[in-house]
Design an enzyme around this catalytic site. Structure first.
Site, PDB file in Angstrom:
ATOM      1  N   GLU A 137      24.101  25.403 -14.521  1.00  0.00           N
ATOM      2  CA  GLU A 137      24.916  25.932 -13.169  1.00  0.00           C
ATOM      3  C   GLU A 137      26.279  26.434 -13.685  1.00  0.00           C
ATOM      4  O   GLU A 137      27.109  25.692 -14.125  1.00  0.00           O
ATOM      5  CB  GLU A 137      24.972  24.692 -12.102  1.00  0.00           C
ATOM      6  CG  GLU A 137      25.740  25.197 -11.074  1.00  0.00           C
ATOM      7  CD  GLU A 137      25.750  23.981  -9.833  1.00  0.00           C
ATOM      8  OE1 GLU A 137      25.543  24.217  -8.916  1.00  0.00           O
ATOM      9  OE2 GLU A 137      25.853  22.983 -10.374  1.00  0.00           O
ATOM     10  N   CYS A 157      26.162  25.636  -4.071  1.00  0.00           N
ATOM     11  CA  CYS A 157      25.280  24.841  -4.932  1.00  0.00           C
ATOM     12  C   CYS A 157      24.019  25.536  -4.790  1.00  0.00           C
ATOM     13  O   CYS A 157      23.295  25.214  -5.797  1.00  0.00           O
ATOM     14  CB  CYS A 157      25.233  23.655  -4.343  1.00  0.00           C
ATOM     15  SG  CYS A 157      24.996  23.413  -2.447  1.00  0.00           S
ATOM     16  N   GLU A 170      24.150  15.111  -2.722  1.00  0.00           N
ATOM     17  CA  GLU A 170      23.791  16.623  -2.699  1.00  0.00           C
ATOM     18  C   GLU A 170      24.335  17.221  -3.889  1.00  0.00           C
ATOM     19  O   GLU A 170      25.747  17.392  -3.931  1.00  0.00           O
ATOM     20  CB  GLU A 170      24.166  17.190  -1.440  1.00  0.00           C
ATOM     21  CG  GLU A 170      23.518  18.832  -1.215  1.00  0.00           C
ATOM     22  CD  GLU A 170      24.202  19.946  -1.735  1.00  0.00           C
ATOM     23  OE1 GLU A 170      24.065  20.192  -2.870  1.00  0.00           O
ATOM     24  OE2 GLU A 170      25.300  20.230  -1.261  1.00  0.00           O
ATOM     25  N   GLY A 219      27.430  12.853  -9.500  1.00  0.00           N
ATOM     26  CA  GLY A 219      26.326  12.220  -8.836  1.00  0.00           C
ATOM     27  C   GLY A 219      25.891  11.036  -9.335  1.00  0.00           C
ATOM     28  O   GLY A 219      25.701   9.988  -8.876  1.00  0.00           O
ATOM     29  N   LYS A 261      37.084  11.133   1.554  1.00  0.00           N
ATOM     30  CA  LYS A 261      37.987  11.485   0.500  1.00  0.00           C
ATOM     31  C   LYS A 261      37.842  13.019   0.262  1.00  0.00           C
ATOM     32  O   LYS A 261      36.586  13.388  -0.086  1.00  0.00           O
ATOM     33  CB  LYS A 261      37.221  10.720  -0.710  1.00  0.00           C
ATOM     34  CG  LYS A 261      38.443  10.765  -1.615  1.00  0.00           C
ATOM     35  CD  LYS A 261      38.060  11.731  -2.873  1.00  0.00           C
ATOM     36  CE  LYS A 261      38.801  11.921  -3.893  1.00  0.00           C
ATOM     37  NZ  LYS A 261      38.509  13.134  -4.676  1.00  0.00           N
ATOM     38  N   GLY A 273      28.602  17.464  -4.734  1.00  0.00           N
ATOM     39  CA  GLY A 273      29.403  17.829  -5.699  1.00  0.00           C
ATOM     40  C   GLY A 273      28.408  18.038  -6.906  1.00  0.00           C
ATOM     41  O   GLY A 273      27.352  18.094  -7.007  1.00  0.00           O
ATOM     42  N   SER A 274      28.975  17.905  -8.323  1.00  0.00           N
ATOM     43  CA  SER A 274      28.246  18.142  -9.420  1.00  0.00           C
ATOM     44  C   SER A 274      27.125  17.104  -9.765  1.00  0.00           C
ATOM     45  O   SER A 274      27.363  15.909  -9.283  1.00  0.00           O
ATOM     46  CB  SER A 274      29.000  18.202 -10.818  1.00  0.00           C
ATOM     47  OG  SER A 274      29.643  16.867 -11.056  1.00  0.00           O
ATOM     48  N   THR A 275      26.041  17.334 -10.471  1.00  0.00           N
ATOM     49  CA  THR A 275      25.024  16.355 -10.784  1.00  0.00           C
ATOM     50  C   THR A 275      25.478  15.235 -11.655  1.00  0.00           C
ATOM     51  O   THR A 275      25.419  14.159 -11.492  1.00  0.00           O
ATOM     52  CB  THR A 275      23.762  17.100 -11.328  1.00  0.00           C
ATOM     53  OG1 THR A 275      23.437  18.119 -10.550  1.00  0.00           O
ATOM     54  CG2 THR A 275      22.703  16.293 -11.867  1.00  0.00           C
TER      55      THR A 275
END
Length: 495
Positions: free
Chosen positions: A397, A297, A263, A246, A188, A241-243
């Site tokens: 971040e 990242c 990650e 995630g 995706k 992607g972003s935490t």
């Protein structure tokens, strides 16, 4: 299902617009689309079809059928590797087109896409192609009464979700080990940057992969991404992607106890000790935060500098930014920094810059928009001094060309500042004392530590974080572990 596009560098190509399912480009079930925007001009490039839940079902069904079909299942590792090598060759042959698409859709400099990102795809595919017939089980000696051995088996259908900052690289990092181990994939794409990997989909078919082995879909995260993660016939989910996203993926995947690799975010420190080569530290500090528009990242966005060399380092770093961070049209050869990928990301970065100003940090450089010919999502490279560890620009971040510089007195204080974060992806340190370098590297809470460099990752070396920066490892031999199961087989020799 395609449109002819021409880029500012004169390259022309047929751009796929559909969902790549079962080796064919198809429309979404309700024919919904979304536009891909050129971040340099703020104009629409084209619109691509966006997958619905029904389309995700179709892609997963195609991947499941391919996983069980002899056209894929019965291939030896050597034969799988040969297909991957063919795909790598096709990527290399189409390097200029792929780099052009990446520059147009993502905003990164064409020179970087051509010399770094496209070669990374080919290198990763070739690396894992080499492992395809060398990922063995083992025989375990437990005595003469039993013959025991293990085999490594593919997981099944892998749902893979990639980010917008490195569309080509991140796809290769996921496809490489998954295909090496014999899995099938539904990939995706990020809705912000779908175009380059749709072109790669054409190459997947040309390389000779059986239908359904690699399926590539566009779609919004909340619809297509969520459907993929929660699908009962998806065996594994890999996400970059972003935490925050995630964490949502962990929750959704837990319902069916999927194997997951994540990650996620980072707020990586770069520590400069008083015995460091200050010029070298300044050079790598610039690379570590300003490359890829700061959209990395592992970006070393917190510079921790020992007091005795603080002033010297700040001046050297400032000079490097002023010399090298040329903001401009990403198709121009002189450009180092292109636009942020989207208007939303542009506004996010500017919001953090405003926060830094309001909290009392000093803007030494930048701190403002940098439009080109009155357009584009460009942000001037920004350097903050007089930063306190409590400030948002130090803790959160930003994902842009924005760095915070803080001084420290002792090694212990440096380690405390470096670890004062919920993240643990990367870190860098500069010193001529190799004993201290190894000692501090072990104390820093991060999945990766660079000594006297920053962010020079390598596809042969494991990549991943600790704390809230993710779960598992990608790249290197370690990247294979996430894509196979170890089956133990016991044979009684006394029967």
């Amino acid at each position: 299902m395609e449109v002819q596009l021409t880029a500012p560098n004169g390259k022309t190509w047929s751009q796929p617009l559909g969902l790549f399912i079962n080796n064919e480009f198809v429309k979404s079930s309700n024919e919904q689309k979304f536009a891909s925007i050129n971040p340099t001009t703020e104009e629409e490039i084209c619109s691509v079809f966006a997958a619905t839940t029904d389309d995700v079902d179709s892609a997963v069904a195609a991947a499941r059928k391919a996983f069980k079909d002899a056209s894929w299942k019965s291939l030896s590792g050597t034969e799988r590797g040969a297909l991957m090598l063919k795909l790598a060759d096709l990527v290399t042959q189409n390097a200029e087109i792929l780099a052009t698409i990446e520059c147009l859709d993502n905003g990164k400099p064409y020179s970087v896409a051509l010399t770094e990102n496209v070669p990374e795809v080919a290198n990763v595919l070739r690396y894992y192609a080499g492992y395809a017939d060398k990922n063995f089980g083992q025989v375990i000696d437990v005595g003469p009464a039993k013959f025991a051995y293990t085999v490594k088996e593919p997981l099944g259908v892998c749902g893979q979700i990639i980010p917008w900052n490195y569309p080509l690289d991140m796809a290769a990092w996921k496809l490489g080990p998954a295909l090496c181990c014999g899995n099938t994939v539904v990939l995706k794409l990020a809705e912000q940057t779908p175009l380059s990997m749709l072109y790669v989909a054409k190459l997947v078919k040309e390389a000779g992969f059986p239908p359904g082995v690699v399926n590539i879909i566009n779609g919004h995260g909340r619809e297509a991404g969520a459907a993929l993660v929660q699908h009962p016939h998806v065996d594994k989910v890999a996400f970059t992607g972003s935490t925050a996203t995630g964490k949502e993926i962990m929750k959704m995947a837990s319902a069916t106890m999927k194997n997951i690799t994540l990650e996620t975010g980072g707020k990586s420190p770069l520590v400069v000790f008083d015995d460091a080569d200050v010029g070298l530290a300044a050079t790598w500090s610039h690379i570590g935060i300003m490359s890829n528009q700061g959209q990395i990242c592992t970006a070393t966005s917190r510079l921790l500098v020992q007091e005795d060399v603080y002033d010297k380092f700040v001046e050297s770093f400032k000079a490097k930014v002023q010399e090298l961070s040329v903001v401009g049209d990403p198709f121009e050869e002189s450009t180092f920094q292109g636009p942020q990928v989207t208007k939303a990301q542009y506004e996010r970065v500017l919001g953090y810059i405003q926060s830094g100003k309001e909290e009392g940090a000093t803007v030494m450089l930048g701190g403002e928009p940098a439009p080109q010919k009155g357009k584009g999502f460009f942000v001037a490279p920004t350097v903050f001094t007089n930063v306190k560890p409590s400030m948002k620009i130090f803790r959160e971040e930003i994902f842009g060309p924005c760095v915070a510089i803080v001084s420290f007195k002792t090694e212990e204080e440096a380690i405390e500042l470096a670890n004062n974060t919920t993240y643990g992806l990367g870190a860098a340190l500069f010193t001529r004392d190799l004993v201290r370098a190894h000692r501090v590297a072990r104390e820093i809470e991060a999945g990766m530590v660079w000594i006297n460099s920053s962010n020079d990752s390598d596809y042969r070396i494991p990549f991943g974080g600790v704390k809230q920066s993710g779960i598992g490892r990608e790249l290197g031999e370690a990247g294979l572990a996430a894509y196979s199961n170890v089956k133990s087989i016991h044979v009684s020799m006394t029967a």
